[in-house]
Write a protein that holds these residues in place. Structure first.
Motif, mmCIF file in Angstrom:
data_model
loop_
_atom_site.group_PDB
_atom_site.id
_atom_site.type_symbol
_atom_site.label_atom_id
_atom_site.label_comp_id
_atom_site.label_asym_id
_atom_site.label_seq_id
_atom_site.Cartn_x
_atom_site.Cartn_y
_atom_site.Cartn_z
ATOM 1 N N GLU A 138 4.119 -4.435 8.280
ATOM 2 C CA GLU A 138 4.024 -3.665 7.044
ATOM 3 C C GLU A 138 5.348 -3.037 6.611
ATOM 4 O O GLU A 138 5.558 -2.815 5.412
ATOM 5 C CB GLU A 138 2.965 -2.573 7.212
ATOM 6 C CG GLU A 138 1.560 -3.126 7.412
ATOM 7 C CD GLU A 138 0.502 -2.060 7.505
ATOM 8 O OE1 GLU A 138 -0.644 -2.327 7.124
ATOM 9 O OE2 GLU A 138 0.812 -0.945 7.955
ATOM 10 N N MET A 139 6.244 -2.743 7.530
ATOM 11 C CA MET A 139 7.469 -2.017 7.184
ATOM 12 C C MET A 139 8.599 -2.920 6.719
ATOM 13 O O MET A 139 9.638 -2.430 6.275
ATOM 14 C CB MET A 139 7.934 -1.174 8.379
ATOM 15 C CG MET A 139 6.980 -0.041 8.731
ATOM 16 S SD MET A 139 7.503 0.914 10.171
ATOM 17 C CE MET A 139 8.829 1.882 9.471
ATOM 18 N N PHE A 140 8.402 -4.253 6.818
ATOM 19 C CA PHE A 140 9.451 -5.185 6.423
ATOM 20 C C PHE A 140 8.922 -6.170 5.388
ATOM 21 O O PHE A 140 7.732 -6.520 5.401
ATOM 22 C CB PHE A 140 9.987 -5.946 7.635
ATOM 23 C CG PHE A 140 10.741 -5.072 8.605
ATOM 24 C CD1 PHE A 140 12.110 -4.909 8.488
ATOM 25 C CD2 PHE A 140 10.075 -4.403 9.616
ATOM 26 C CE1 PHE A 140 12.811 -4.098 9.368
ATOM 27 C CE2 PHE A 140 10.757 -3.589 10.501
ATOM 28 C CZ PHE A 140 12.128 -3.437 10.376
ATOM 29 N N GLU A 175 5.483 -0.987 -1.870
ATOM 30 C CA GLU A 175 5.311 0.467 -1.876
ATOM 31 C C GLU A 175 5.821 1.082 -0.573
ATOM 32 O O GLU A 175 6.443 2.149 -0.575
ATOM 33 C CB GLU A 175 3.834 0.814 -2.088
ATOM 34 C CG GLU A 175 3.330 0.511 -3.492
ATOM 35 C CD GLU A 175 1.823 0.623 -3.609
ATOM 36 O OE1 GLU A 175 1.332 0.680 -4.748
ATOM 37 O OE2 GLU A 175 1.137 0.641 -2.561
ATOM 38 N N ILE A 176 5.548 0.419 0.543
ATOM 39 C CA ILE A 176 6.037 0.912 1.835
ATOM 40 C C ILE A 176 7.555 0.870 1.869
ATOM 41 O O ILE A 176 8.213 1.820 2.322
ATOM 42 C CB ILE A 176 5.443 0.070 2.982
ATOM 43 C CG1 ILE A 176 3.917 0.214 3.017
ATOM 44 C CG2 ILE A 176 6.041 0.481 4.327
ATOM 45 C CD1 ILE A 176 3.229 -0.792 3.903
ATOM 46 N N ASN A 177 8.131 -0.226 1.366
ATOM 47 C CA ASN A 177 9.581 -0.373 1.350
ATOM 48 C C ASN A 177 10.236 0.708 0.498
ATOM 49 O O ASN A 177 11.271 1.276 0.868
ATOM 50 C CB ASN A 177 9.937 -1.764 0.837
ATOM 51 C CG ASN A 177 11.364 -2.153 1.134
ATOM 52 O OD1 ASN A 177 12.192 -2.250 0.234
ATOM 53 N ND2 ASN A 177 11.675 -2.391 2.408
ATOM 54 N N GLN A 178 9.617 1.019 -0.628
ATOM 55 C CA GLN A 178 10.158 2.046 -1.519
ATOM 56 C C GLN A 178 10.034 3.437 -0.905
ATOM 57 O O GLN A 178 10.902 4.295 -1.107
ATOM 58 C CB GLN A 178 9.441 1.999 -2.867
ATOM 59 C CG GLN A 178 9.805 0.770 -3.702
ATOM 60 C CD GLN A 178 8.889 0.569 -4.894
ATOM 61 O OE1 GLN A 178 7.908 1.290 -5.057
ATOM 62 N NE2 GLN A 178 9.190 -0.424 -5.711
ATOM 63 N N SER A 179 8.973 3.683 -0.120
ATOM 64 C CA SER A 179 8.805 4.993 0.519
ATOM 65 C C SER A 179 9.867 5.247 1.584
ATOM 66 O O SER A 179 10.201 6.402 1.870
ATOM 67 C CB SER A 179 7.407 5.093 1.145
ATOM 68 O OG SER A 179 7.286 4.231 2.261
ATOM 69 N N MET A 180 10.405 4.163 2.179
ATOM 70 C CA MET A 180 11.456 4.313 3.192
ATOM 71 C C MET A 180 12.858 4.341 2.581
ATOM 72 O O MET A 180 13.832 4.669 3.264
ATOM 73 C CB MET A 180 11.375 3.162 4.197
ATOM 74 C CG MET A 180 10.138 3.169 5.067
ATOM 75 S SD MET A 180 10.079 4.568 6.206
ATOM 76 C CE MET A 180 11.414 4.172 7.334
ATOM 77 N N GLU A 207 2.970 6.908 6.763
ATOM 78 C CA GLU A 207 1.658 6.249 6.747
ATOM 79 C C GLU A 207 1.738 5.030 5.829
ATOM 80 O O GLU A 207 2.270 5.118 4.723
ATOM 81 C CB GLU A 207 0.580 7.215 6.259
ATOM 82 C CG GLU A 207 -0.822 6.605 6.195
ATOM 83 C CD GLU A 207 -1.246 6.013 7.517
ATOM 84 O OE1 GLU A 207 -1.271 4.761 7.629
ATOM 85 O OE2 GLU A 207 -1.526 6.789 8.447
ATOM 86 N N THR A 208 1.222 3.900 6.288
ATOM 87 C CA THR A 208 1.289 2.657 5.510
ATOM 88 C C THR A 208 -0.083 2.168 5.065
ATOM 89 O O THR A 208 -0.175 1.126 4.420
ATOM 90 C CB THR A 208 1.975 1.554 6.341
ATOM 91 O OG1 THR A 208 1.227 1.346 7.552
ATOM 92 C CG2 THR A 208 3.399 1.944 6.709
ATOM 93 N N LYS A 209 -1.130 2.918 5.395
ATOM 94 C CA LYS A 209 -2.494 2.492 5.070
ATOM 95 C C LYS A 209 -2.686 2.330 3.565
ATOM 96 O O LYS A 209 -2.333 3.203 2.780
ATOM 97 C CB LYS A 209 -3.494 3.520 5.612
ATOM 98 C CG LYS A 209 -4.941 3.203 5.318
ATOM 99 C CD LYS A 209 -5.862 4.328 5.747
ATOM 100 C CE LYS A 209 -5.756 5.518 4.827
ATOM 101 N NZ LYS A 209 -6.777 6.549 5.098
ATOM 102 N N GLY A 210 -3.249 1.204 3.165
ATOM 103 C CA GLY A 210 -3.622 0.986 1.775
ATOM 104 C C GLY A 210 -2.474 0.769 0.819
ATOM 105 O O GLY A 210 -2.671 0.799 -0.397
#
Length: 704
Positions: A593-595, A662-667, A654-657
């Motif tokens: 999920e993080m990549f 979106e996860i990439n942008q949050s990091m 948190e990466t749920k949902g």
């Protein structure tokens, strides 16, 4: 016998306190007012008389009758059975049972209309009436006719005339007159709620997605777990085979030091092979695809399975050591490729649950190896070659079945540029034709990565935009392997022996611990989408940290304090639970999920390499730690778990949902970079979105 003669005896009165009467009366009044309000709403506003509200009206009528019946019962002291006690019992039995039936009818109606999409007519409503009025009425009439209700039951519920609590058949009639339908409602309603909620989230576990999950995890992940544990039980017999083979060749017994070296190689070659397999992940998944890599990987399982299964007949122990490194390569590939493959195919609201499945099958593989390795099954002098050779069966199953399932849609679109194949794969996986949203999201991901290109491991390590993601997976993978799980399993036998378990029965205890591991990993599958990844990581490492600290104290004091040995057992079980819900399954999910697509293979190579190197290191130094530190070695693991908890709490999001973008942008903020996307390209996607909305409107109009 007349009814009055049967029931008219003096009964010991149940003492009812005024406070109890007040509480029940207030609840009856509130229930009556709420139900009356629904009835008046239905009567005054015809435009609100939809089918679901009709069903709610009938439930309200049942609740009205129930509240009136209970209110009358609270005002009375039923010291003896009488006609009004029988009537009150009959009304409350009928209304309560009817209320449960109408509640289940409403839930069933919502499931049929929302999830199944089946049109409902008057036939279904008639069926609900028959079940929700007719069945309770028949039960009530039978109970009154057979003189089963009409007895004071105020010690169960204030103001209730119910079944005779002293009768021999009281349990049967307690179930029939209410409790059975109440239990069914408690079971059915949560199940229907979960199914409806999943459908509303517009993602479901289709048969194809479930099939590819089971085939890939059984064919690949299962083997990893199986080969981790398979040589533990027959270790004595295998070492005897090494010695006997050497004696047959040389005519002299093998020296203990040389035998220990060979056995150490047999054990350590597996994680070393896993490390080599991790290094092969990137090139293979980029060139052959995710599915293609898993198919190729079966070669690294079938060949060593044949070699190990025939090693005793061939009288060669060298092939066992060689096979262990080959099957380690298989495990190294599968431990990285399966989570990647399933994570890229799953919808975002099922990605966590599906992502935990590989770890679940790893634990199942460990458990199966433990069971088959019992001394009364295959853990024998004659059975150990078969035990080693069975690892090839899941690979054969996967080799035949996996070709019928699609390749990762993200790989097809982003890396191969074949949108049509990606669209067809998504349609098969989702079970519907409208996949435009996911295709658009993949395009956006592709556009955002155009400038990056395909990242190698070296580029990943120097790329600022992914710095904290990379550090996070390294910390989580190191925490997973260095948190003491090997030490726990090493000490398990000694702990249970000290608690009085027979030495010959410890093998069954080990199987029991394996079963706990499987069960808790299965629990993680069901709770990860509701609790989230971050909370499970914190809880898992936190439980492991506390368990290691308490276990150190318990092991040092068990010689002087008798009950400390039982505290040690509790710590072992608690540690297994913590590791199973967090430290074991979640890190692989987080790598997926993080990549993004361009960096994911390199990330799995790094994460997998750290995983196997730490595994290999623990195998080398652990016995020296135990010898030097004894029980205090758990304090080292406690400190590692604590560091992992602190890091996850501060850094890991948190990466749920969330989508991968979106996860990439949050990091991005933590990495001190700004993710820029080609606005002109994104504008090109807008008409597709508008077209989708028009399709949905047209579809809705056609349904109406």
């Amino acid at each position: 016998m007349p009814h009055s003669t049967m029931l008219m005896g003096t009964m010991p009165p149940t003492e009812v306190y005024p406070s109890e009467r007040v509480i029940v009366m207030v609840s009856c009044v509130l229930s009556f007012l709420g139900s009356s309000l629904l009835v008046f709403t239905h009567a005054l506003w015809p435009e609100l008389r939809t089918r679901p509200r009709q069903l709610l009206l009938y439930l309200s009528l049942a609740d009205l009758l129930s509240s009136a019946s209970y209110f009358y019962g609270v005002l009375q002291d039923f010291n003896r059975t009488s006609w009004d006690c029988v009537l009150q019992g009959a009304l409350s039995t009928f209304s309560n049972t009817s209320s449960f039936f109408w509640t289940m009818a409403i839930a069933s109606y919502l499931y049929i209309t929302i999830v199944r999409g089946t049109p409902t007519g008057t036939g279904l409503l008639c069926f609900f009436h028959v079940m929700s009025w007719g069945v309770p009425f028949a039960i009530t009439v039978a109970a009154v006719a057979l003189k089963k209700i009409g007895y004071d039951a105020s010690n169960v519920s204030v103001g209730w005339c119910w079944v005779n609590l002293q009768a021999a058949d009281r349990v049967l009639w307690m179930l029939l007159t209410g409790k059975l339908w109440e239990l069914l409602a408690y079971v059915i309603l949560p199940v229907l709620y979960i199914l409806i909620k999943k459908h509303i989230n517009r993602a479901k576990m289709t048969l194809l997605l479930a099939g590819v999950t089971l085939v890939s995890t059984f064919g690949s992940s299962f083997q990893y777990g199986y080969n981790v544990s398979v040589i533990n039980a027959p270790a004595v017999f295998m070492q005897e085979f090494y010695n006997q083979t050497y004696f047959d060749r040389k005519g002299i017994p093998m020296e203990n030091s040389f035998q220990m070296l060979l056995w150490s190689l047999t054990v350590s070659m597996f994680p070393l092979g896993g490390f080599f397999g991790s290094l092969m992940v990137g090139p293979l998944v980029n060139q052959c695809g995710r599915k293609g890599t898993l198919l190729i990987n079966n070669i690294f399982s079938i060949v060593p399975a044949i070699l190990m299964g025939t090693s005793k007949v061939a009288k060669t122990f060298e092939v066992i050591i060689l096979s262990r490194i080959i099957v380690g390569i298989c495990a190294g590939l599968s431990s990285n490729v399966v989570p990647m493959y399933l994570g890229e195919m799953s919808p975002k609201n099922l990605r966590g649950a599906v992502g935990v499945m590989p770890q679940l099958f790893i634990t199942i593989g460990i458990l199966v190896a433990q069971i088959l390795g019992l001394t009364n099954i295959l853990g024998t002098l004659e059975g150990w070659p078969v035990l080693l050779g069975l690892t090839g069966i899941p690979a054969v199953v996967e080799l035949f079945l996996l070709p019928f399932f699609p390749e990762s849609p993200r790989y097809l679109l982003i890396q191969k540029g074949n949108e049509e194949q990606a669209r067809q794969a998504l349609k098969r996986l989702r079970g519907w034709d409208d996949v435009d949203d996911e295709i658009e999201e993949m395009r956006q991901e592709d556009q955002s990565e155009k400038l990056e290109g395909r990242l190698s491991v070296f580029n990943l390590c120097t790329f600022q935009a992914l710095r904290w993601q990379l550090i996070s997976i390294i910390v989580m993978m190191m925490g997973q392997q260095l948190s003491g799980v090997n030490a726990i399993f090493y000490y398990t036998d000694k702990i249970f022996e000290s608690a009085g378990v027979n030495k010959n029965d410890v093998q069954y205890v080990t199987v029991g611990i394996g079963a706990v591991n499987v069960f808790m990993t299965c629990v993680a599958v069901f709770i990860i989408e509701s609790l989230g990844r971050r909370l499970l990581l914190l809880a898992g490492f936190g439980i492991c940290c506390i368990s290691c600290a308490i276990l150190t104290m318990a092991l040092k004091l068990q010689a002087t304090v008798s009950w400390m040995q039982y505290l040690s057992i509790a710590c072992v079980i608690a540690y297994i639970i913590g590791h199973a819900i967090g430290a074991s399954p979640i890190p692989s999910v987080m790598i997926t999920e993080m990549f993004l697509q361009s960096s994911r293979p390199a990330a799995f190579m790094v994460g997998g390499s750290v995983h196997w190197l730490c595994n290999f290191t623990v195998g080398l130094v652990f016995l020296y730690m135990v010898k030097g530190l004894e029980a205090y070695c758990f304090l080292v693991f406690c400190a590692i778990c604590l560091v992992a908890v602190i890091y996850i709490f501060i850094i890991v999001p948190e990466t749920k949902g969330k989508t991968f973008m979106e996860i990439n942008q949050s990091m991005a903020k933590r990495n001190k970079v700004e993710i820029q996307m080609d606005k002109q390209k994104l504008n090109d996607f807008q008409p597709a979105s508008e077209t989708l909305k028009k399709k949905e409107e047209a579809h809705s109009a056609s349904v109406l």
